[in-house]
Scaffold this motif. Structure first.
Motif, PDB file in Angstrom:
ATOM      1  N   PRO A  32      -7.953   4.289   4.650  1.00 43.98           N
ATOM      2  CA  PRO A  32      -7.260   3.676   5.790  1.00 43.98           C
ATOM      3  C   PRO A  32      -7.143   4.667   6.952  1.00 43.98           C
ATOM      4  O   PRO A  32      -7.030   5.868   6.741  1.00 43.98           O
ATOM      5  CB  PRO A  32      -5.869   3.364   5.237  1.00 43.98           C
ATOM      6  CG  PRO A  32      -5.958   3.529   3.766  1.00 43.98           C
ATOM      7  CD  PRO A  32      -7.069   4.473   3.491  1.00 43.98           C
ATOM      8  N   HIS A  37      -0.785   3.863   5.292  1.00 43.61           N
ATOM      9  CA  HIS A  37      -1.426   2.889   4.395  1.00 43.61           C
ATOM     10  C   HIS A  37      -2.017   3.539   3.159  1.00 43.61           C
ATOM     11  O   HIS A  37      -2.810   2.930   2.444  1.00 43.61           O
ATOM     12  CB  HIS A  37      -2.500   2.108   5.161  1.00 43.61           C
ATOM     13  CG  HIS A  37      -1.959   1.235   6.239  1.00 43.61           C
ATOM     14  ND1 HIS A  37      -2.585   1.070   7.448  1.00 43.61           N
ATOM     15  CD2 HIS A  37      -0.817   0.504   6.304  1.00 43.61           C
ATOM     16  CE1 HIS A  37      -1.857   0.242   8.208  1.00 43.61           C
ATOM     17  NE2 HIS A  37      -0.786  -0.095   7.540  1.00 43.61           N
ATOM     18  N   SER A  41      -7.636   2.334   0.160  1.00 41.53           N
ATOM     19  CA  SER A  41      -7.217   0.934   0.190  1.00 41.53           C
ATOM     20  C   SER A  41      -8.338   0.058  -0.324  1.00 41.53           C
ATOM     21  O   SER A  41      -9.503   0.426  -0.291  1.00 41.53           O
ATOM     22  CB  SER A  41      -6.814   0.522   1.609  1.00 41.53           C
ATOM     23  OG  SER A  41      -7.956   0.215   2.366  1.00 41.53           O
ATOM     24  N   ASN A  43      -9.737  -4.087  -0.581  1.00 37.57           N
ATOM     25  CA  ASN A  43      -9.593  -5.431  -0.015  1.00 37.57           C
ATOM     26  C   ASN A  43      -9.962  -6.527  -1.019  1.00 37.57           C
ATOM     27  O   ASN A  43     -10.182  -7.672  -0.643  1.00 37.57           O
ATOM     28  CB  ASN A  43     -10.453  -5.559   1.237  1.00 37.57           C
ATOM     29  CG  ASN A  43     -11.928  -5.326   0.952  1.00 37.57           C
ATOM     30  OD1 ASN A  43     -12.322  -5.174  -0.212  1.00 37.57           O
ATOM     31  ND2 ASN A  43     -12.737  -5.307   1.987  1.00 37.57           N
ATOM     32  N   PHE A  84      -4.077  -6.206   1.575  1.00 38.73           N
ATOM     33  CA  PHE A  84      -4.653  -4.923   1.181  1.00 38.73           C
ATOM     34  C   PHE A  84      -3.835  -4.315   0.049  1.00 38.73           C
ATOM     35  O   PHE A  84      -2.614  -4.421   0.055  1.00 38.73           O
ATOM     36  CB  PHE A  84      -4.620  -3.918   2.346  1.00 38.73           C
ATOM     37  CG  PHE A  84      -5.599  -4.226   3.429  1.00 38.73           C
ATOM     38  CD1 PHE A  84      -6.933  -3.891   3.278  1.00 38.73           C
ATOM     39  CD2 PHE A  84      -5.185  -4.841   4.598  1.00 38.73           C
ATOM     40  CE1 PHE A  84      -7.842  -4.172   4.289  1.00 38.73           C
ATOM     41  CE2 PHE A  84      -6.086  -5.131   5.607  1.00 38.73           C
ATOM     42  CZ  PHE A  84      -7.413  -4.797   5.451  1.00 38.73           C
ATOM     43  N   ASN A  86      -2.877  -0.825  -1.201  1.00 37.67           N
ATOM     44  CA  ASN A  86      -2.903   0.562  -0.748  1.00 37.67           C
ATOM     45  C   ASN A  86      -2.436   1.499  -1.847  1.00 37.67           C
ATOM     46  O   ASN A  86      -1.393   1.283  -2.456  1.00 37.67           O
ATOM     47  CB  ASN A  86      -2.016   0.739   0.485  1.00 37.67           C
ATOM     48  CG  ASN A  86      -2.578  -0.009   1.685  1.00 37.67           C
ATOM     49  OD1 ASN A  86      -3.794  -0.204   1.781  1.00 37.67           O
ATOM     50  ND2 ASN A  86      -1.723  -0.440   2.578  1.00 37.67           N
TER      51      ASN A  86
END
Length: 552
Positions: A32, A37, A41, A43, A84, A86
Motif C-alpha cells: 500500500p 494501510h 495488502s 484485494n 482490502f 491489510n
RNA sequence: GCGCCCAUAGCUCAAUCGGAUAGAGCGACAGCCUUCUAAGCUGUAGGUUUCAGGUUCGAUUCCUGAUGGGCGUACCA
C-alpha cells in the motif's frame, strides 16, 4: 529466519480461500502507498466476492477469520476501504532482513530467476561513418543499464554491436574523405553535396596527407574508405570506453555475405513465394507478412543494382542470432526505426522462425534543452557536439543517469544546464551524496569504535524509530524492484526506487544520531543499518551504471 | 492519408497486473547547521490525470472516438 514474506502471506491467503470454496485461488499482493494501510495488502475479497454473490467487506471478514491472526510474522490485520485486507508485518522480520543484506553485500538483489539462461543484447551499432553524437546517447546508456539488469536476474549476457562497414554510407564516407584530402592540395575541389560535413573528415584527410603527402590523389577509393572506417570506429570505441561499455561481440555485417547467409535467406524467400521481381528489384511481400496489414506496402530487399537493402542482412542477422540459441534477444533502436523492425520480424517469421524471443526496445527521441529552449546538437552542423563532448562536459555518471532516468517510450527532455550543475539541483548527486555520507559515517565509526568491525551479535531491536523502520522497509524491497525493472526492461524503475531509498536514508540520518560513544549497542545497530543502505545504493548504482563515490 | 509512441502540479517526470486520499524533483514561499557531509532535513502552496463516451465494486492505467505533439511512411540505415 530467512523467508520470503510475500510467499508466506500468499500461501496463507490461498489456503484461506480454498477453505472458503475457491478451488484455484490467485492471490495478488501489493504494497500500500499509505503506511497506515499496513505493509502488505490483498484485494482477494473484492475479486472473489462477486462470483460468490457476497459482499466484499463481509467476505474479507470471512477470509480474515480463516487466517488465524496474529501469528509469528503478521502482527495485525484489518479490513479497509471497499474490502482490502491489510496486513502488518512484525518489525522483527524487517530488522532480521538487515543481516541478510549485510551478508549478501554486492549480491543482495541478485536473482536467480533466469540463471542458466542466456541473453544477447545488441545496441549502439552505429555505422563507422562518424563519431557517436548525442543522439546515440540514449540507446547507449539504456543498453548499458539493461544489460546489467539482465545479469542481475541471472542471465548470462552477451553484449553485441552490429557493425556495418559496407554499403552506400561507407562509399559516401570514402568520397567525403577523398574530397577533403584533395582540397588540401586543390582548395576549390568540390565537396559531395550529401557528403559527411563534420570536421572529423578533415582530420582523417589530414592524417592521410601527413602520411602520404599528395601521392593518393589517384588512389583507389578503398584506401579512403578504410582510413575513414578505422578512424571512426576507433572514435566510437573510445567513446564507449569512456562510458564504461564493453561489447563482447562486434558482429560484422560482411560476414553474412561471406558465409552465404544473405543468399540463403533470399533463396528461402523465393522458395516460399514470399518475394517477387519488379522493376529489376526483388520485393518482399511485407503487405502479406505484416500483422497490421493496413496500408502496408511491399518492400524492396534487393535493389535493381543487385545490392540488398538493409532489410535483408538484418533478417539474416536475426536468424543468425536465433540460431545461436539465446533465451532472450534484445535490440535497442530509436523511434525513427519504429516501423522497420516489424518488417524484419515479419520477414523471419515468414521463414518459419519464432521471433517471440526477440524483444525490441524502441526509445523516443531526445530534445536537449537549455534555459527552457531547445538546443541543436545535430550531426549536420560542421561543429558537432559529440557524445564524447557531452561526457567530458557533464561527466559519465550524469550522462548515464539523465539518459536512463525516464521511461524509454516517452520523449526525453535533456536539460543540459541542469546536468551541468554540480549542485543539489542535480538529481544524480542526491543519490550519490547519500552514499558518500554513509561512507563518511562508516569511516568515523572505524575510529571511534575500533571493535565495531569485529562486533558479534547486533541488537537490531534497538532500531525502533519510525525513520529506521521506514528505511529498512524500503531496503528490503530492492530485490523485487530489480525483478520488476527487469521484467519490463525499464531501468528507470531502479532510479525511482533509489530516490525513495536515498530519501529515507537522509531522513533517518537527520533524525537518528548514528555514532554515539555513550550508546555503543545502539550505534552498532544503526551502523549496520547504514551499511545495508550503502549496499543497496551501491548495487542500484551498479545496475544503472553510475559510480558510487565514497567522498563528495 | 496511414502506422507507432506520447499527453498527469507553473516546468521536467513517477505511479506496483485496474486499487484506497494521484506522488517526487525543479521553481515559489516559510523554517532548521557550536553534534556523524546543509549536495541534507522540515513545512506551505500548487490537480476536473487533454476532452467526450464505454467496461468495472473500483480507471492516470483497459476499450472507442476527438484534439494536440513526436517519429515513421525509401531501390538510406
Amino acid at each position: 529466519m530467512i523467508l520470503d514474506i510475500k510467499q508466506y502471506v500468499s500461501e496463507k491467503i490461498k489456503n484461506a480461500l480454498r477453505s472458503l470454496g475457491i478451488h484455484e485461488p490467485a492471490v495478488i499482493l501489493e504494497r500500500p502507498k499509505d503506511p497506515l494501510h499496513g505493509d502488505i495488502s490483498c484485494n482477494a475479497a473484492m475479486m472473489y466476492a462477486k462470483k460468490l454473490g457476497r459482499n466484499p467487506k463481509e467476505f474479507a471478514q470471512s477470509i480474515l477469520e480463516q487466517l488465524a491472526l496474529p501469528d509469528e510474522f503478521i502482527t495485525k490485520a484489518s479490513i479497509a476501504g471497499p474490502g482490502f485486507i491489510n496486513l502488518f508485518i512484525a518489525d522483527k522480520y524487517y530488522t532480521e532482513k538487515l543481516t541478510e543484506i549485510n551478508e549478501l553485500k554486492g549480491n543482495f538483489g541478485r536473482l536467480n530467476d533466469n540463471s542458466g539462461k542466456t541473453a544477447d543484447i545488441e545496441w549502439v551499432s552505429a555505422n563507422p561513418t562518424g563519431e557517436l553524437h548525442t543522439g546515440h546517447g540514449r540507446q547507449t546508456a539504456l543498453g548499458k543499464a539493461i544489460a546489467n539488469l539482465l545479469e542481475w536476474t541471472g542471465y548470462k549476457v552477451t553484449r553485441e554491436y552490429y557493425y556495418n562497414n559496407a554499403g552506400k554510407q561507407m562509399e559516401n564516407l570514402a568520397k567525403s574523405v577523398y574530397a577533403r584530402y584533395r582540397q588540401l592540395f586543390e582548395p576549390d575541389y568540390p565537396f559531395p553535396e550529401d557528403g559527411y560535413a563534420g570536421d572529423y573528415v578533415k582530420e582523417i584527410a589530414a592524417i592521410l596527407a601527413k602520411e602520404h603527402d599528395d601521392k593518393l590523389i589517384d588512389a583507389d577509393d578503398k584506401i579512403f574508405r578504410e582510413a575513414g572506417e578505422n578512424w571512426c570506429f576507433k572514435s566510437i570505441r573510445h567513446t564507449l570506453d569512456s562510458f564504461g561499455i564493453h561489447h563482447d561481440i562486434f558482429f560484422n555485417e560482411s560476414t553474412l555475405y561471406e558465409t552465404g547467409k544473405i543468399t540463403e535467406t533470399l533463396e528461402e524467400f523465393k522458395k516460399r513465394g514470399l518475394s517477387y521481381e519488379k522493376d529489376g528489384a526483388i520485393w518482399l511481400k511485407t503487405s502479406e507478412l505484416l500483422k497490421n496489414k493496413k496500408d502496408a506496402a511491399d518492400k524492396v530487399i534487393v535493389k535493381a543494382t543487385g545490392e540488398p537493402t538493409y532489410r535483408l542482412p538484418d533478417m539474416a542477422y536475426h536468424i543468425d542470432k536465433l540460431k545461436r540459441g539465446y533465451d532472450l534477444i534484445i535490440d535497442i533502436f530509436g523511434a525513427d526505426h519504429g516501423d522497420t523492425y516489424k518488417e524484419v520480424l515479419a520477414g523471419i517469421e515468414g521463414l518459419g522462425y519464432d521471433s517471440s524471443k526477440i524483444k525490441v526496445i524502441i526509445h523516443q527521441m531526445v530534445t536537449f534543452v537549455q534555459d527552457g529552449k531547445p538546443v541543436k546538437m545535430s550531426k549536420r552542423a560542421d561543429n558537432v557536439y559529440t557524445l564524447d563532448d557531452l561526457i567530458e562536459d557533464i561527466g559519465a555518471d550524469v550522462t548515464q543517469f539523465f539518459f536512463v532516468m525516464r521511461s524509454a517510450n516517452t520523449h526525453l527532455e535533456f536539460d543540459i544546464a541542469l546536468a551541468r550543475e554540480q549542485s543539489d539541483k542535480n538529481p544524480v548527486f542526491y543519490l550519490q551524496y547519500a552514499h558518500a555520507r554513509i561512507c563518511s559515517i562508516l569511516r568515523n565509526a572505524a575510529e571511534i569504535f575500533p571493535d565495531y568491525s569485529s562486533a558479534g551479535s547486533i541488537n537490531y531491536s534497538l532500531l525502533d524509530t519510525p525513520e529506521a523502520i521506514s528505511l529498512i522497509k524500503v531496503l528490503v524491497l530492492f530485490p523485487e524492484t530489480v525483478a520488476a525493472a527487469a521484467a519490463t526492461l525499464e531501468p528507470h524503475k531502479i532510479i525511482t526506487y533509489l530516490n525513495e531509498a536515498a530519501e529515507n536514508y537522509h531522513r533517518f540520518y537527520h533524525n537518528n544520531r548514528v555514532i554515539d560513544a555513550e550508546a555503543k549497542e545502539l550505534s552498532f545497530a544503526r551502523l549496520k543499518l547504514c551499511e545495508a543502505a550503502r549496499i543497496v545504493l551501491k548495487n542500484g548504482f551498479d545496475i544503472i551504471g553510475i559510480s558510487a563515490p565514497e567522498r563528495m
